[in-house]
Write a protein that holds these residues in place. Sequence first.
Motif, PDB file in Angstrom:
ATOM      1  N   GLU A   1      31.218  48.727  29.242  1.00 29.56           N
ATOM      2  CA  GLU A   1      31.090  47.325  28.869  1.00 29.56           C
ATOM      3  C   GLU A   1      32.437  46.632  28.779  1.00 29.56           C
ATOM      4  N   HIS A   2      33.437  47.385  28.330  1.00 32.18           N
ATOM      5  CA  HIS A   2      34.753  46.766  28.219  1.00 32.18           C
ATOM      6  C   HIS A   2      35.401  46.626  29.580  1.00 32.18           C
ATOM      7  N   PHE A   3      34.950  47.442  30.500  1.00 32.73           N
ATOM      8  CA  PHE A   3      35.624  47.523  31.791  1.00 32.73           C
ATOM      9  C   PHE A   3      35.543  46.207  32.540  1.00 32.73           C
ATOM     10  N   HIS A   4      34.417  45.524  32.421  1.00 33.32           N
ATOM     11  CA  HIS A   4      34.240  44.291  33.180  1.00 33.32           C
ATOM     12  C   HIS A   4      35.283  43.249  32.813  1.00 33.32           C
ATOM     13  N   SER A   5      35.690  43.239  31.554  1.00 35.87           N
ATOM     14  CA  SER A   5      36.641  42.219  31.128  1.00 35.87           C
ATOM     15  C   SER A   5      38.078  42.727  31.263  1.00 35.87           C
TER      16      SER A   5
ATOM     17  N   ILE B   1      52.819  47.925  33.165  1.00 38.03           N
ATOM     18  CA  ILE B   1      52.477  46.589  32.698  1.00 38.03           C
ATOM     19  C   ILE B   1      53.517  46.130  31.675  1.00 38.03           C
ATOM     20  N   SER B   2      53.719  44.821  31.585  1.00 35.94           N
ATOM     21  CA  SER B   2      54.717  44.287  30.664  1.00 35.94           C
ATOM     22  C   SER B   2      54.159  44.289  29.245  1.00 35.94           C
ATOM     23  N   PHE B   3      55.063  44.065  28.291  1.00 37.58           N
ATOM     24  CA  PHE B   3      54.619  44.129  26.898  1.00 37.58           C
ATOM     25  C   PHE B   3      53.580  43.058  26.591  1.00 37.58           C
ATOM     26  N   ASN B   4      53.753  41.859  27.184  1.00 39.24           N
ATOM     27  CA  ASN B   4      52.794  40.772  26.933  1.00 39.24           C
ATOM     28  C   ASN B   4      51.405  41.138  27.432  1.00 39.24           C
ATOM     29  N   GLU B   5      51.357  41.727  28.629  1.00 41.29           N
ATOM     30  CA  GLU B   5      50.068  42.151  29.176  1.00 41.29           C
ATOM     31  C   GLU B   5      49.461  43.240  28.305  1.00 41.29           C
TER      32      GLU B   5
ATOM     33  N   LEU C   1      45.889  42.877  26.707  1.00 40.61           N
ATOM     34  CA  LEU C   1      44.852  43.719  27.307  1.00 40.61           C
ATOM     35  C   LEU C   1      44.449  44.880  26.409  1.00 40.61           C
ATOM     36  N   ARG C   2      45.412  45.413  25.665  1.00 36.81           N
ATOM     37  CA  ARG C   2      45.130  46.643  24.916  1.00 36.81           C
ATOM     38  C   ARG C   2      45.248  46.507  23.415  1.00 36.81           C
TER      39      ARG C   2
ATOM     40  N   MET D   1      43.466  55.492  26.735  1.00 33.63           N
ATOM     41  CA  MET D   1      43.138  55.240  28.134  1.00 33.63           C
ATOM     42  C   MET D   1      44.366  54.983  28.998  1.00 33.63           C
ATOM     43  N   TRP D   2      45.463  55.599  28.644  1.00 39.91           N
ATOM     44  CA  TRP D   2      46.639  55.500  29.511  1.00 39.91           C
ATOM     45  C   TRP D   2      46.475  56.446  30.684  1.00 39.91           C
ATOM     46  N   HIS D   3      46.138  57.679  30.377  1.00 39.22           N
ATOM     47  CA  HIS D   3      45.937  58.660  31.425  1.00 39.22           C
ATOM     48  C   HIS D   3      44.439  58.776  31.606  1.00 39.22           C
ATOM     49  N   GLU D   4      43.917  58.174  32.667  1.00 38.20           N
ATOM     50  CA  GLU D   4      42.464  58.158  32.834  1.00 38.20           C
ATOM     51  C   GLU D   4      41.997  59.520  33.320  1.00 38.20           C
ATOM     52  N   LYS D   5      41.470  60.297  32.367  1.00 33.64           N
ATOM     53  CA  LYS D   5      41.046  61.648  32.705  1.00 33.64           C
ATOM     54  C   LYS D   5      39.681  61.921  32.099  1.00 33.64           C
ATOM     55  N   VAL D   6      38.873  62.686  32.816  1.00 29.68           N
ATOM     56  CA  VAL D   6      37.637  63.191  32.230  1.00 29.68           C
ATOM     57  C   VAL D   6      37.634  64.709  32.363  1.00 29.68           C
ATOM     58  N   ILE D   7      36.926  65.348  31.441  1.00 34.12           N
ATOM     59  CA  ILE D   7      36.827  66.808  31.467  1.00 34.12           C
ATOM     60  C   ILE D   7      35.419  67.178  31.923  1.00 34.12           C
ATOM     61  N   ILE D   8      35.320  68.089  32.873  1.00 36.24           N
ATOM     62  CA  ILE D   8      34.009  68.516  33.368  1.00 36.24           C
ATOM     63  C   ILE D   8      33.775  69.981  33.022  1.00 36.24           C
ATOM     64  N   ASN D   9      32.489  70.370  33.045  1.00 42.33           N
ATOM     65  CA  ASN D   9      32.132  71.715  32.570  1.00 42.33           C
ATOM     66  C   ASN D   9      32.128  72.763  33.683  1.00 42.33           C
TER      67      ASN D   9
END
Lengths: 169, 291
Positions: free
Chosen positions: A27-31, A130-134, A138-139, B130-138
């Motif tokens: 859900e968050h991904f879209h934005s 990404i820059s600090f402002n982004e 964003l985060r 969510m900096w390192h986009e990783k998933v763990i699988i079985n």
Amino acid sequence: MSRVWLPLTALFLFLAESSYADLFSGEHFHSSRIFVPHFLFIFIVFLTIFGSTKSGIIYGLVFGFLFDVVYTEILGIYAFLFAFLALVVSRVMKMVHSNMLSAALVSILAVAVLEILVYEANSLIHFTDISFNEFASLRLLPTLLLNAAAVIILAFPIKFVIDRSKVVD
Amino acid sequence: MPQFFLNKRLIVLLVSIIILVALIGFSVRDREKLSWPEQFLKDTTGFIQNIFDKPVQLTAGFFENVKDLENTYQENKRLKTRLDEYVDLKTKVQDLEKENTELRDVLGKKESLRDFSPIQATVIARNPDMWHEKVIINRGKIHGVKKNMAVITAKGLVGKIKTVTQFTSTVQLLSSMDPKNRISVGIYSEKTPIYGFIEGFDQKERLLMMKKIPYDVKIKKGSEVVTSGLGGVFPKGLPVGKVEKVESDQYGLTQVAYIKPEAVMYDLNHLMVVKRTITTVDPTESGGGDL
């Protein structure tokens, strides 16, 4: 039996973070805003405030290291930051009267500091550009919002567990 | 100054910062495999995550089913219209496949870059930071998973295997910002195929960047991008995404195409680890793509 509840709660929150990320990232991904759950860290801050500094730092080190090994695979960042921020929080709480409200505010503040430090660490090793402002829009802001909500929901259960397990210095 | 150094806490802090930097340096470099304490920790937590994940997925699945029920009627209507097209397409594909195998027999060429055998896997955890986009699988080493294998959903490529332990493995998603991430891809819709590398991810617009495209080729918006199999690890023909826009790079020597990923990078449940049947090249030795 009261001894096991503290680590069990920490482990539960540790797993819940990943489940949250797995289920709700959509859900968050879209934005393109990113909401990062820090339930475990909130627990560690509360443990430092209502339990003892020592236990807070030990839990920060152990679970931070587990977080590094299992999730990020960049060793050391979270282990160091969890423990370090637990120490900082304990210093801050010497100046502030500790009650639920101050604990909640301090934990949200600590989450903000954690996010900024992790951002700095990641841009240092070139895992983000990404820059600090982004980063802030964003985060940081979405993350603070999510964790403020998490503090409101989790504060009393966490305090209940900590009081029950009678942490001593 | 002597007082400064006598401060025990400060020394502890300094030492721990040195250890921190050493640990980061140790883990950032491209490791062939994880050390055994890490493998042990990951397998143990993987076991717990496997158990913890089941009820979570069950409840989530229930709510999703209820949500799906709401628009069943609309979907059904739309799908019925698509069904006729499907039959048409199926006969065509069967024809082409048959012709392809016949022609291959004539040529005496048995192996293809396209062939692969999939390993089914379930996602048991996702990196919450969510900096390192990783998933763990079985699925792990004992199931035949190896480092650098491609990971796909039914829709297309989502990532590659980053690390493997005995019973679990970590998938690095395409959306993660790893400077070492590189996948050899091609656009085959034109008369002559266009080749390039997927390098990096635009975190703000959430688009993949396809780099090293010659400056003189024209790329249509909406062209399909698939893996080329030339990197030596991934099979050919795994869909990656569609071209969203094309820009020239900062020096004007090559072009950069921004690609919208075909497979969604969230709500990942069932993944397939792709094992190429034709011989794979060790990317660390050859210095090729797909790293």
